[in-house]
Design a protein around this motif. Structure first.
Motif, PDB file in Angstrom:
ATOM      1  N   MET A   1      31.823 -23.116 -13.925  1.00  0.00           N
ATOM      2  CA  MET A   1      31.159 -24.347 -14.442  1.00  0.00           C
ATOM      3  C   MET A   1      31.729 -25.122 -15.302  1.00  0.00           C
ATOM      4  O   MET A   1      31.637 -26.500 -15.172  1.00  0.00           O
TER       5      MET A   1
ATOM      6  N   GLY B   1      25.379 -27.671 -15.998  1.00  0.00           N
ATOM      7  CA  GLY B   1      25.655 -26.448 -17.030  1.00  0.00           C
ATOM      8  C   GLY B   1      24.645 -26.473 -18.243  1.00  0.00           C
ATOM      9  O   GLY B   1      25.241 -26.407 -19.368  1.00  0.00           O
TER      10      GLY B   1
ATOM     11  N   CYS C   1      22.313 -24.703 -19.574  1.00  0.00           N
ATOM     12  CA  CYS C   1      22.061 -23.542 -20.459  1.00  0.00           C
ATOM     13  C   CYS C   1      23.285 -23.263 -21.274  1.00  0.00           C
ATOM     14  O   CYS C   1      23.422 -22.203 -21.747  1.00  0.00           O
ATOM     15  N   GLY C   2      24.503 -23.790 -20.739  1.00  0.00           N
ATOM     16  CA  GLY C   2      25.568 -23.373 -21.428  1.00  0.00           C
ATOM     17  C   GLY C   2      26.188 -21.993 -20.802  1.00  0.00           C
ATOM     18  O   GLY C   2      27.151 -21.527 -21.328  1.00  0.00           O
ATOM     19  N   GLY C   3      25.689 -21.687 -19.610  1.00  0.00           N
ATOM     20  CA  GLY C   3      26.519 -20.875 -19.045  1.00  0.00           C
ATOM     21  C   GLY C   3      25.811 -19.252 -18.884  1.00  0.00           C
ATOM     22  O   GLY C   3      26.396 -18.308 -18.596  1.00  0.00           O
TER      23      GLY C   3
ATOM     24  N   ARG D   1      20.634 -19.317 -16.198  1.00  0.00           N
ATOM     25  CA  ARG D   1      19.209 -19.814 -16.271  1.00  0.00           C
ATOM     26  C   ARG D   1      18.707 -21.165 -15.533  1.00  0.00           C
ATOM     27  O   ARG D   1      17.466 -21.029 -15.225  1.00  0.00           O
TER      28      ARG D   1
ATOM     29  N   ALA E   1      20.142 -23.418 -13.761  1.00  0.00           N
ATOM     30  CA  ALA E   1      20.444 -23.766 -12.177  1.00  0.00           C
ATOM     31  C   ALA E   1      20.995 -25.062 -12.213  1.00  0.00           C
ATOM     32  O   ALA E   1      21.083 -25.371 -10.864  1.00  0.00           O
TER      33      ALA E   1
ATOM     34  N   LEU F   1      25.726 -19.920  -8.699  1.00  0.00           N
ATOM     35  CA  LEU F   1      25.660 -20.488 -10.018  1.00  0.00           C
ATOM     36  C   LEU F   1      27.331 -20.524 -10.533  1.00  0.00           C
ATOM     37  O   LEU F   1      27.706 -19.361 -10.769  1.00  0.00           O
TER      38      LEU F   1
ATOM     39  N   CYS G   1      28.642 -20.913 -13.296  1.00  0.00           N
ATOM     40  CA  CYS G   1      28.610 -20.264 -14.350  1.00  0.00           C
ATOM     41  C   CYS G   1      28.906 -18.993 -14.433  1.00  0.00           C
ATOM     42  O   CYS G   1      29.367 -18.216 -15.222  1.00  0.00           O
TER      43      CYS G   1
HETATM   44  S1  FES Z   1      24.666 -23.226 -16.608  1.00  0.00           S
HETATM   45 FE1  FES Z   1      22.802 -22.704 -16.460  1.00  0.00          FE
HETATM   46  S2  FES Z   1      22.732 -21.652 -15.013  1.00  0.00           S
HETATM   47 FE2  FES Z   1      24.925 -22.127 -14.980  1.00  0.00          FE
END
Ligand code: FES
Length: 110
Positions: free
Chosen positions: A32, A45, A47-49, A52, A54, A90, A92
Motif C-alpha cells: 500500500m 490507505g 486507515c494507515g495499513g 480495516r 479497504a 488489501l 496494506c
Molecule cells: S490501508 Fe486500510 S485496509 Fe489497507
C-alpha cells in the motif's frame, strides 16, 4: 551478469493506465505504501495499513509461493464486502518480498 535478488518489478494498472514500478524487498512497510507513494494516490490507505478501511483494495495475479496468506483483519474486511476471491487483496497486508516480484496488479475502484 549478476542479478539483484532484492529487486521487485511490478506491473500496475491504475485508472486504465499501465505503470511499471520497481522497488526492493522491504523498501516500504507494505505494498500500500509503495503504491500510494509512486502513484500519488488520493484516499488510498486511509486507515494507515491496519486492514480495516479497504481503500487500498487491489487485484493481484502472478504471485509466487504461498507465503502471503490473508490474515484475520484482511479476511474479515474482504468477506464483509463479499470478496472471497484469493486474487482480491488489501495491499496494506502484502509485504514487499520476492513472492510478489513480477506480479500484475490492478487498483480497484470501490
Ligand atoms: S490501508 Fe486500510 S485496509 Fe489497507
Amino acid at each position: 551478469m549478476k542479478t539483484n535478488k532484492n529487486k521487485i518489478c511490478l506491473s500496475v494498472v491504475e485508472n486504465n493506465i499501465n505503470h511499471s514500478i520497481e522497488t526492493y524487498v522491504h523498501e516500504y512497510p507494505n505494498l500500500m505504501f509503495l503504491l500510494r507513494d509512486k502513484l500519488l494516490l488520493d484516499d488510498f490507505g486511509e486507515c494507515g495499513g491496519v486492514g480495516r478501511c479497504a481503500t487500498c483494495i487491489i487485484e493481484i495475479k502472478g504471485v509466487k509461493g504461498d507465503s502471503i496468506i490473508k490474515e484475520r483483519n484482511e479476511h474479515t474486511t474482504l468477506s464483509k464486502m463479499g470478496y472471497i476471491d484469493t486474487t482480491i487483496r488489501l495491499s496494506c497486508q502484502l509485504y514487499l518480498n520476492n513472492d510478489i516480484d513480477g506480479s500484475q496488479i490492478e487498483i480497484l475502484d470501490l
